[in-house]
Design an enzyme around this catalytic site. Structure first.
Site, PDB file in Angstrom:
ATOM      1  N   HIS A 157      13.309  43.252  44.143  1.00  0.00           N
ATOM      2  CA  HIS A 157      13.400  44.299  45.186  1.00  0.00           C
ATOM      3  C   HIS A 157      14.825  44.434  45.735  1.00  0.00           C
ATOM      4  CE1 HIS A 157       8.951  44.010  45.352  1.00  0.00           C
ATOM      5  NE2 HIS A 157       9.182  42.713  45.283  1.00  0.00           N
ATOM      6  N   SER A 278      41.051  57.629  42.573  1.00  0.00           N
ATOM      7  CA  SER A 278      40.598  58.803  43.322  1.00  0.00           C
ATOM      8  C   SER A 278      41.798  59.710  43.533  1.00  0.00           C
ATOM      9  CB  SER A 278      40.019  58.356  44.667  1.00  0.00           C
ATOM     10  OG  SER A 278      40.126  59.400  45.604  1.00  0.00           O
ATOM     11  N   LYS A 284      41.513  53.548  46.219  1.00  0.00           N
ATOM     12  CA  LYS A 284      40.253  53.409  45.471  1.00  0.00           C
ATOM     13  C   LYS A 284      40.405  53.078  43.991  1.00  0.00           C
ATOM     14  CE  LYS A 284      36.509  54.965  46.498  1.00  0.00           C
ATOM     15  NZ  LYS A 284      35.317  55.792  46.470  1.00  0.00           N
ATOM     16  N   GLU A 291      29.270  54.472  35.747  1.00  0.00           N
ATOM     17  CA  GLU A 291      28.572  55.639  36.316  1.00  0.00           C
ATOM     18  C   GLU A 291      28.257  56.662  35.222  1.00  0.00           C
ATOM     19  OE1 GLU A 291      30.057  55.873  40.931  1.00  0.00           O
ATOM     20  OE2 GLU A 291      31.434  56.519  39.390  1.00  0.00           O
TER      21      GLU A 291
END
Ligand code: ARG
Length: 462
Positions: A157, A278, A284, A291
């Site tokens: 979980h 970024s 970043k 992804e």
């Protein structure tokens, strides 16, 4: 007049029809398989006396010439030729003349031709995907060997559950990828039968030798029913399904890489080579690779559903709807190939932050189950009651602001006097992990066995 139009037609096809009907823009990818299939067919026709040796020789030479032209970029693809089969055949006749070139299509139809070409593509790429997936397992094995002692909070979980080691966690992925390989192998075996010689749908009156062409093309045998031969696309569905499951596994791993590389976890650092920046936030480093691995899974599922839907209402035998079978398969194969390659490199170059992994284990009372197990084995308390007592111990630890693994025997005895002075040694994170010695468990001994088994499988499979 396009080659496929016989004397029946009085008018030329409209431009719009050519554009709509043609598959050449995408099926030119099958040029190699098409030529391979034609070479096998022509040789067989000669062996059976359907073509003369001279005719077969000039056809074969011209086909090889066409292959060269396509590979060098010289070949002019014309949409009016409809598809790769007609395009190659037309060029063949340009080179050696229609009198001989026009004989190649004896005892064959585009229906068995396309099924053969496409199947050759699927079979070849199934083997390629198997090789790439095996390389991925090899990389994961390497990482696992370095991390048998690296503690990691095992989760259910997405909540801290029990301590495991990182190698053990990676082995779970290796098991998934091993099944992916096995699935690709079994589909390969099941589908390794040649459609060639099925002709349009009913076979042919010519004395062809289907065993011969099957053997030349690397198939185990010819397909046993000509109508099935031209209308079966199970092999395409199977590779789409196999890739879907493979990508689902890749996507789950990708999801963990994304989580692990976040500031919240910091379990891994992706190398600069496989991280992106970024355009606005200079600080970043983004995990675009995992992804995209996760994102590309969507189109692969879409390709499977797409083809299932195309095929579901088709009467036997060949229908033009089936021309829609190729783009999705090409896309899924190409997607899986690049995903496997880049995932492999991403894993090879990432660094594992062992300290952060083990620090994270000190949160979440990961060894709580061990206290319950202790009560069962050392004080003969029924598990349900032990579970309840442990809950009280966890609440106490929370109150004290410590992890259960840091509580003293003295503190714990206040909760239940049956707890012995020796309890602490069972609650350390290493002890907790190493207690799970059952087959397939996370104890170091059990993990090392799993590594050994995986290595043995990989060797045997090679
Ligand atoms: N381009 C067609 C396809 O991809 C080849 C088969 C054509 N056969 C036919 N009977 N029109 O399916």
């Amino acid at each position: 007049m396009a080659k496929s139009r016989s004397g029946v037609f009085e008018k030329e096809a409209s431009e719009l029809l050519n554009e709509f009907n043609a598959s050449l823009v995408f099926d030119k990818k099958l040029y190699k398989e098409d030529i391979e299939g034609s070479l096998a067919h022509a040789a067989m026709l000669a062996k059976q006396g359907i073509l003369t040796e001279d005719e077969a020789k000039s056809i074969a030479d011209a086909l090889k010439e066409v292959l060269k032209e396509i590979e060098s970029g010289e070949f002019v693809f014309d949409i009016k030729d409809e598809d790769i089969h007609m395009a190659v055949e037309k060029r063949l006749s340009d080179i050696i003349g229609k009198e001989v070139g026009g004989r190649l299509h004896t005892a064959r139809s585009r229906n068995d031709q396309v099924a053969t070409d496409f199947k050759l593509y699927v079979q070849k790429n199934s083997l390629y995907l198997i090789t790439l997936t095996a390389k991925l397992i090899e990389t994961l094995l390497g990482k696992a060997k370095q991390n048998v002692d690296t503690l990691l909070p095992g989760m259910t979980h997405l909540q801290h559950a029990q301590p495991v080691n990182f190698a053990f966690h990676l082995l779970a992925y290796m098991c998934m990828f091993r099944r992916d390989i096995e699935r690709l192998e079994s589909s390969y075996k099941r589908n390794n039968l040649s459609p060639l010689g099925s002709a349009a749908l009913a076979g042919t009156p010519y004395p062809i030798d289907r065993d011969k062409t099957a053997q030349t093309l690397g198939f185990d045998a010819p397909m046993s029913n000509a109508t099935d031969g031209v209308s079966d696309r199970d092999f395409a569905l199977e590779i789409l399904f196999n890739i879907s499951v493979l990508m689902m596994h890749i996507s789950r791993l990708a999801e963990e890489l994304i989580l692990w590389s976040s500031a919240e976890f910091k379990f891994i650092t992706l190398s600069d080579e496989y991280s992106t920046g970024s355009s606005i936030m200079p600080q970043k480093k983004n995990p675009d690779v995992p992804e995209l691995l996760r994102g590309k899974t969507g189109r692969v599922y879409g390709n499977l559903i797409g083809l299932l839907t195309v095929l579901k209402g088709l009467p036997l035998a060949y229908n033009k709807d089936m021309q829609e079978d190729k783009e999705g398969v090409f896309d899924s194969v190409e997607t899986a190939v690049i995903c496997l390659k880049i995932l492999n490199e991403t894993l090879k170059t990432m660094s594992v932050n062992e300290d952060n992994m083990s620090k994270a284990c000190a949160k979440g009372h990961l060894s709580a189950t061990d206290l319950a197990d202790y009560l069962v084995t050392h004080a003969n308390i029924p598990f349900r009651e032990a579970h309840f007592i442990t809950g009280k111990a966890v609440a106490k630890a929370e109150e004290m602001g410590v992890d259960i693994s840091q509580m003293s025997a003295h503190e714990l005895q206040k909760i239940d006097s049956r707890i012995g002075c020796d309890v602490e040694q069972f609650l350390s994170l290493e002890a907790s992990m190493n207690a799970r010695t059952s087959y397939g468990g996370t104890a170091k001994s059990a993990t090392l066995l799993q590594i050994k088994e995986m290595e043995k499988w990989l060797k045997g499979f090679r």
